[in-house]
Every structure is written in structure tokens, then in C-alpha cells.
Motif scaffolding. Sequence first.
Motif, PDB file in Angstrom:
ATOM      1  N   THR A  35       0.842  -1.198   0.000  1.00 33.95           N
ATOM      2  CA  THR A  35       0.000   0.000   0.000  1.00 33.95           C
ATOM      3  C   THR A  35       0.876   1.246   0.000  1.00 33.95           C
ATOM      4  O   THR A  35       0.648   2.192  -0.768  1.00 33.95           O
ATOM      5  CB  THR A  35      -0.945  -0.006   1.215  1.00 33.95           C
ATOM      6  N   ASP A  36       1.895   1.246   0.863  1.00 37.31           N
ATOM      7  CA  ASP A  36       2.837   2.368   0.905  1.00 37.31           C
ATOM      8  C   ASP A  36       3.570   2.524  -0.427  1.00 37.31           C
ATOM      9  O   ASP A  36       3.775   3.638  -0.906  1.00 37.31           O
ATOM     10  CB  ASP A  36       3.843   2.185   2.041  1.00 37.31           C
ATOM     11  N   LEU A  37       3.958   1.408  -1.023  1.00 40.62           N
ATOM     12  CA  LEU A  37       4.631   1.462  -2.323  1.00 40.62           C
ATOM     13  C   LEU A  37       3.728   2.083  -3.388  1.00 40.62           C
ATOM     14  O   LEU A  37       4.194   2.843  -4.240  1.00 40.62           O
ATOM     15  CB  LEU A  37       5.076   0.073  -2.766  1.00 40.62           C
ATOM     16  N   GLY A  38       2.455   1.764  -3.338  1.00 42.39           N
ATOM     17  CA  GLY A  38       1.510   2.361  -4.287  1.00 42.39           C
ATOM     18  C   GLY A  38       1.520   3.877  -4.190  1.00 42.39           C
ATOM     19  O   GLY A  38       1.520   4.578  -5.216  1.00 42.39           O
ATOM     20  N   ALA A  39       1.551   4.386  -2.966  1.00 39.80           N
ATOM     21  CA  ALA A  39       1.594   5.838  -2.776  1.00 39.80           C
ATOM     22  C   ALA A  39       2.890   6.426  -3.328  1.00 39.80           C
ATOM     23  O   ALA A  39       2.887   7.499  -3.948  1.00 39.80           O
ATOM     24  CB  ALA A  39       1.439   6.172  -1.296  1.00 39.80           C
ATOM     25  N   ARG A  40       3.978   5.710  -3.143  1.00 36.23           N
ATOM     26  CA  ARG A  40       5.263   6.201  -3.643  1.00 36.23           C
ATOM     27  C   ARG A  40       5.316   6.189  -5.164  1.00 36.23           C
ATOM     28  O   ARG A  40       5.852   7.105  -5.778  1.00 36.23           O
ATOM     29  CB  ARG A  40       6.404   5.390  -3.037  1.00 36.23           C
ATOM     30  N   TRP A  41       4.757   5.145  -5.779  1.00 35.06           N
ATOM     31  CA  TRP A  41       4.704   5.104  -7.238  1.00 35.06           C
ATOM     32  C   TRP A  41       3.790   6.207  -7.767  1.00 35.06           C
ATOM     33  O   TRP A  41       4.071   6.823  -8.803  1.00 35.06           O
ATOM     34  CB  TRP A  41       4.223   3.740  -7.723  1.00 35.06           C
ATOM     35  N   ALA A  42       2.682   6.471  -7.084  1.00 39.36           N
ATOM     36  CA  ALA A  42       1.781   7.544  -7.498  1.00 39.36           C
ATOM     37  C   ALA A  42       2.487   8.895  -7.403  1.00 39.36           C
ATOM     38  O   ALA A  42       2.304   9.761  -8.276  1.00 39.36           O
ATOM     39  CB  ALA A  42       0.518   7.533  -6.645  1.00 39.36           C
ATOM     40  N   GLU A  43       3.293   9.075  -6.372  1.00 37.72           N
ATOM     41  CA  GLU A  43       4.071  10.303  -6.229  1.00 37.72           C
ATOM     42  C   GLU A  43       5.038  10.460  -7.407  1.00 37.72           C
ATOM     43  O   GLU A  43       5.167  11.548  -7.986  1.00 37.72           O
ATOM     44  CB  GLU A  43       4.842  10.277  -4.910  1.00 37.72           C
ATOM     45  N   LEU A  44       5.704   9.379  -7.764  1.00 37.84           N
ATOM     46  CA  LEU A  44       6.631   9.410  -8.895  1.00 37.84           C
ATOM     47  C   LEU A  44       5.883   9.745 -10.189  1.00 37.84           C
ATOM     48  O   LEU A  44       6.345  10.553 -10.986  1.00 37.84           O
ATOM     49  CB  LEU A  44       7.362   8.073  -9.024  1.00 37.84           C
ATOM     50  N   ALA A  45       4.724   9.146 -10.381  1.00 40.86           N
ATOM     51  CA  ALA A  45       3.934   9.396 -11.588  1.00 40.86           C
ATOM     52  C   ALA A  45       3.483  10.851 -11.654  1.00 40.86           C
ATOM     53  O   ALA A  45       3.534  11.471 -12.726  1.00 40.86           O
ATOM     54  CB  ALA A  45       2.721   8.473 -11.630  1.00 40.86           C
ATOM     55  N   ALA A  46       3.057  11.393 -10.514  1.00 41.05           N
ATOM     56  CA  ALA A  46       2.614  12.786 -10.491  1.00 41.05           C
ATOM     57  C   ALA A  46       3.769  13.721 -10.834  1.00 41.05           C
ATOM     58  O   ALA A  46       3.597  14.684 -11.590  1.00 41.05           O
ATOM     59  CB  ALA A  46       2.032  13.124  -9.124  1.00 41.05           C
ATOM     60  N   LEU A  47       4.929  13.423 -10.299  1.00 38.15           N
ATOM     61  CA  LEU A  47       6.095  14.247 -10.597  1.00 38.15           C
ATOM     62  C   LEU A  47       6.486  14.114 -12.069  1.00 38.15           C
ATOM     63  O   LEU A  47       6.772  15.106 -12.738  1.00 38.15           O
ATOM     64  CB  LEU A  47       7.265  13.849  -9.697  1.00 38.15           C
ATOM     65  N   ALA A  48       6.467  12.904 -12.588  1.00 36.78           N
ATOM     66  CA  ALA A  48       6.841  12.669 -13.987  1.00 36.78           C
ATOM     67  C   ALA A  48       5.863  13.335 -14.953  1.00 36.78           C
ATOM     68  O   ALA A  48       6.242  13.697 -16.069  1.00 36.78           O
ATOM     69  CB  ALA A  48       6.909  11.175 -14.263  1.00 36.78           C
ATOM     70  N   ALA A  49       4.621  13.518 -14.533  1.00 37.22           N
ATOM     71  CA  ALA A  49       3.609  14.125 -15.400  1.00 37.22           C
ATOM     72  C   ALA A  49       3.766  15.640 -15.506  1.00 37.22           C
ATOM     73  O   ALA A  49       3.189  16.251 -16.414  1.00 37.22           O
ATOM     74  CB  ALA A  49       2.221  13.785 -14.884  1.00 37.22           C
ATOM     75  N   LYS A  50       4.522  16.235 -14.623  1.00 37.45           N
ATOM     76  CA  LYS A  50       4.721  17.677 -14.680  1.00 37.45           C
ATOM     77  C   LYS A  50       5.617  18.014 -15.869  1.00 37.45           C
ATOM     78  O   LYS A  50       6.676  17.411 -16.046  1.00 37.45           O
ATOM     79  CB  LYS A  50       5.369  18.186 -13.388  1.00 37.45           C
ATOM     80  N   PRO A  51       5.201  18.984 -16.672  1.00 38.22           N
ATOM     81  CA  PRO A  51       6.007  19.321 -17.848  1.00 38.22           C
ATOM     82  C   PRO A  51       7.399  19.823 -17.509  1.00 38.22           C
ATOM     83  O   PRO A  51       8.323  19.665 -18.299  1.00 38.22           O
ATOM     84  CB  PRO A  51       5.198  20.411 -18.553  1.00 38.22           C
ATOM     85  N   ASP A  52       7.551  20.402 -16.347  1.00 36.30           N
ATOM     86  CA  ASP A  52       8.855  20.957 -15.973  1.00 36.30           C
ATOM     87  C   ASP A  52       9.649  20.047 -15.035  1.00 36.30           C
ATOM     88  O   ASP A  52      10.632  20.472 -14.429  1.00 36.30           O
ATOM     89  CB  ASP A  52       8.684  22.337 -15.336  1.00 36.30           C
ATOM     90  N   ALA A  53       9.241  18.783 -14.914  1.00 38.58           N
ATOM     91  CA  ALA A  53       9.942  17.846 -14.026  1.00 38.58           C
ATOM     92  C   ALA A  53      11.347  17.600 -14.556  1.00 38.58           C
ATOM     93  O   ALA A  53      11.535  17.269 -15.725  1.00 38.58           O
ATOM     94  CB  ALA A  53       9.185  16.534 -13.921  1.00 38.58           C
ATOM     95  N   ALA A  54      12.293  17.770 -13.673  1.00 41.45           N
ATOM     96  CA  ALA A  54      13.689  17.535 -14.053  1.00 41.45           C
ATOM     97  C   ALA A  54      14.028  16.062 -13.826  1.00 41.45           C
ATOM     98  O   ALA A  54      13.590  15.467 -12.840  1.00 41.45           O
ATOM     99  CB  ALA A  54      14.610  18.412 -13.213  1.00 41.45           C
ATOM    100  N   PRO A  55      14.779  15.481 -14.729  1.00 40.91           N
ATOM    101  CA  PRO A  55      15.183  14.085 -14.540  1.00 40.91           C
ATOM    102  C   PRO A  55      15.853  13.846 -13.180  1.00 40.91           C
ATOM    103  O   PRO A  55      15.652  12.803 -12.567  1.00 40.91           O
ATOM    104  CB  PRO A  55      16.153  13.833 -15.691  1.00 40.91           C
ATOM    105  N   ALA A  56      16.589  14.814 -12.698  1.00 39.07           N
ATOM    106  CA  ALA A  56      17.258  14.656 -11.402  1.00 39.07           C
ATOM    107  C   ALA A  56      16.245  14.517 -10.272  1.00 39.07           C
ATOM    108  O   ALA A  56      16.473  13.770  -9.311  1.00 39.07           O
ATOM    109  CB  ALA A  56      18.187  15.839 -11.142  1.00 39.07           C
ATOM    110  N   GLU A  57      15.118  15.221 -10.384  1.00 39.20           N
ATOM    111  CA  GLU A  57      14.060  15.105  -9.364  1.00 39.20           C
ATOM    112  C   GLU A  57      13.507  13.683  -9.333  1.00 39.20           C
ATOM    113  O   GLU A  57      13.273  13.126  -8.267  1.00 39.20           O
ATOM    114  CB  GLU A  57      12.913  16.066  -9.655  1.00 39.20           C
ATOM    115  N   LEU A  58      13.279  13.143 -10.515  1.00 43.77           N
ATOM    116  CA  LEU A  58      12.764  11.772 -10.602  1.00 43.77           C
ATOM    117  C   LEU A  58      13.803  10.785 -10.079  1.00 43.77           C
ATOM    118  O   LEU A  58      13.467   9.853  -9.344  1.00 43.77           O
ATOM    119  CB  LEU A  58      12.402  11.432 -12.045  1.00 43.77           C
ATOM    120  N   ALA A  59      15.040  11.006 -10.452  1.00 45.90           N
ATOM    121  CA  ALA A  59      16.117  10.094 -10.054  1.00 45.90           C
ATOM    122  C   ALA A  59      16.296  10.058  -8.546  1.00 45.90           C
ATOM    123  O   ALA A  59      16.651   9.020  -7.998  1.00 45.90           O
ATOM    124  CB  ALA A  59      17.418  10.504 -10.736  1.00 45.90           C
TER     125      ALA A  59
END
Length: 82
Positions: A40-64
Motif C-alpha cells: 500500500t505504501d509502495l503504491g503511494a510512492r509510485w503515485a508520487e513518482l507518476a505525479a512528478l513525472a507528469a509535470k512538464p517541468d519535471a527535471a530528470p534529477a528530481e525523478l532520479a
Amino acid sequence: DMVARGLANAASRPLYAAFLTEAAALLEDDTLADAAGAYTDLGARWAELAALAAKPDAAPAELAELLPGLADAEEAAAHAIR
């Protein structure tokens, strides 16, 4: 694309958590219940990653920055149900 759909669905971790919750109840297994919480916690973390990746200005370093902790949590959750 398939990756985007998978991330948007929290990499199916909530579905797996639901399965583990049901299995834990049927088998009366606290280890599976604990693993369900981890997924369940992992799902929230993956959703956080997806939300960040969906931002047009998301920097690869932020995702990394999120990936090492996520990988460690994935590994720990998988080992918990061995």
C-alpha cells in the motif's frame, strides 16, 4: 504509453496489496498483512513518482532522487513475503 499507464495506476501496487490483504485474512497470516501494508505504501510512492513525472517541468534529477528509496522499499517488500 504503457509505462505512463502503469505509473498512473501506482504500478499495480494497490491491487497487489488488496490481494495480500485477502490472502492474509484467509490464511490468518500476519506476515502477509504486514506485506500488504508495505505494498500500500509502495503504491503511494509510485503515485508520487507518476505525479512528478507528469509535470512538464519535471527535471530528470528530481525523478532520479526518488528511485533509490523506491527500489529499496520494493526489495524489502518482496523479501517480506518469501
